[in-house]
Motif scaffolding. Sequence first.
Motif, PDB file in Angstrom:
ATOM      1  N   LEU A   1       0.829  -1.208   0.000  1.00  0.00           N
ATOM      2  CA  LEU A   1       0.000   0.000   0.000  1.00  0.00           C
ATOM      3  C   LEU A   1       0.862   1.257   0.000  1.00  0.00           C
ATOM      4  O   LEU A   1       0.516   2.262  -0.633  1.00  0.00           O
ATOM      5  N   ALA A   2       1.979   1.215   0.700  1.00  0.00           N
ATOM      6  CA  ALA A   2       2.844   2.396   0.798  1.00  0.00           C
ATOM      7  C   ALA A   2       3.408   2.798  -0.561  1.00  0.00           C
ATOM      8  O   ALA A   2       3.762   3.970  -0.758  1.00  0.00           O
ATOM      9  N   THR A   3       3.469   1.867  -1.497  1.00  0.00           N
ATOM     10  CA  THR A   3       3.971   2.215  -2.832  1.00  0.00           C
ATOM     11  C   THR A   3       3.004   3.142  -3.570  1.00  0.00           C
ATOM     12  O   THR A   3       3.377   3.741  -4.587  1.00  0.00           O
ATOM     13  N   GLN A   4       1.780   3.257  -3.071  1.00  0.00           N
ATOM     14  CA  GLN A   4       0.768   4.096  -3.714  1.00  0.00           C
ATOM     15  C   GLN A   4       0.670   5.487  -3.089  1.00  0.00           C
ATOM     16  O   GLN A   4      -0.147   6.308  -3.518  1.00  0.00           O
ATOM     17  N   LEU A   5       1.486   5.769  -2.086  1.00  0.00           N
ATOM     18  CA  LEU A   5       1.456   7.084  -1.446  1.00  0.00           C
ATOM     19  C   LEU A   5       1.740   8.185  -2.467  1.00  0.00           C
ATOM     20  O   LEU A   5       2.622   8.047  -3.310  1.00  0.00           O
ATOM     21  N   GLY A   6       0.969   9.257  -2.379  1.00  0.00           N
ATOM     22  CA  GLY A   6       1.104  10.369  -3.305  1.00  0.00           C
ATOM     23  C   GLY A   6       0.224  10.262  -4.525  1.00  0.00           C
ATOM     24  O   GLY A   6       0.153  11.181  -5.340  1.00  0.00           O
TER      25      GLY A   6
ATOM     26  N   ALA B   1       9.781   5.362   5.440  1.00  0.00           N
ATOM     27  CA  ALA B   1      10.659   5.371   4.276  1.00  0.00           C
ATOM     28  C   ALA B   1      10.136   6.323   3.202  1.00  0.00           C
ATOM     29  O   ALA B   1      10.914   7.010   2.535  1.00  0.00           O
ATOM     30  N   ALA B   2       8.811   6.374   3.061  1.00  0.00           N
ATOM     31  CA  ALA B   2       8.216   7.235   2.039  1.00  0.00           C
ATOM     32  C   ALA B   2       8.375   8.717   2.359  1.00  0.00           C
ATOM     33  O   ALA B   2       8.298   9.559   1.461  1.00  0.00           O
ATOM     34  N   THR B   3       8.602   9.063   3.632  1.00  0.00           N
ATOM     35  CA  THR B   3       8.811  10.469   3.973  1.00  0.00           C
ATOM     36  C   THR B   3      10.134  10.985   3.431  1.00  0.00           C
ATOM     37  O   THR B   3      10.385  12.193   3.441  1.00  0.00           O
TER      38      THR B   3
ATOM     39  N   VAL C   1       4.658  12.701  -2.551  1.00  0.00           N
ATOM     40  CA  VAL C   1       4.742  11.422  -1.832  1.00  0.00           C
ATOM     41  C   VAL C   1       5.133  11.673  -0.381  1.00  0.00           C
ATOM     42  O   VAL C   1       4.546  11.110   0.550  1.00  0.00           O
ATOM     43  N   ARG C   2       6.119  12.550  -0.174  1.00  0.00           N
ATOM     44  CA  ARG C   2       6.547  12.864   1.190  1.00  0.00           C
ATOM     45  C   ARG C   2       5.403  13.481   1.990  1.00  0.00           C
ATOM     46  O   ARG C   2       5.180  13.109   3.148  1.00  0.00           O
ATOM     47  N   ALA C   3       4.679  14.399   1.371  1.00  0.00           N
ATOM     48  CA  ALA C   3       3.576  15.055   2.065  1.00  0.00           C
ATOM     49  C   ALA C   3       2.489  14.057   2.457  1.00  0.00           C
ATOM     50  O   ALA C   3       1.964  14.089   3.582  1.00  0.00           O
TER      51      ALA C   3
END
Length: 239
Positions: free
Chosen positions: A156-161, A188-190, A197-199
């Motif tokens: 799921l984290a790969t979809q951030l942003g 890690a995504a931050t 993505v960071r936001a």
Amino acid sequence: MTRTSIQGEEVVTMTITGQDTDAIRALRALEDGRSSVRLRAALAVGTAPDPRFVGTLVERCAIEPEFFVRDMLTWALTRHPVATTLPRLIREVGSERSQARSQALHTLSKIGDRQAWPVITRALLADADDEVARSAWRAAVVLVPDGEEPALAAALATQLGRGGRETQLSLSRALVALGEVIAPPVRAATAAPEPHVRAHALATQRLLRDPDAGFGYAIEEAKRAVALGGSGQGDDGAC
């Protein structure tokens, strides 16, 4: 059901009862041009569930234009035996029609039977259609087996942003529902090179720490932190 004999051969004749007639009438009404009629028809089919009509309900979900009617169709499907609905819905997840995939996933999340977990693939979690992906995220957090949560969190984290605010909110809610296992991939995504993505990752962290915080506030605060070049994580650096 009645039985008659013709020239020594037994013939089985189905007798249509009043209840059957009502159900057939309701199924036909699902195609009515008026959404209020279709809504009442879906309610009627769900009130008197019959496994013979599962296929029609699933097919209607794929083309029904009104959200509230689709939701009633989903309710009607949940009223039927899982042994009948599950195979049909799993096949529908592979449909070429995005609404068919999305609605099948939504219904699977409402049924909540973990036998459907294998259908939640990484490809589905990253589906090009936002509505399908959102439905897949919601279904995944309901169906994920014990012990599989960290792998799901990483996927799921790969979809951030991704997407607009509603899509991002759906993803954050799905991640937060998994609990503390999301900490490593979201942290890690931050540090991702892409500001959006960071936001999104920072906003998700804040929602995990404070579930009552509004997503709008969290994302705006995260965007400001990214714009200022900070991590937005404070001194603890925890998710």
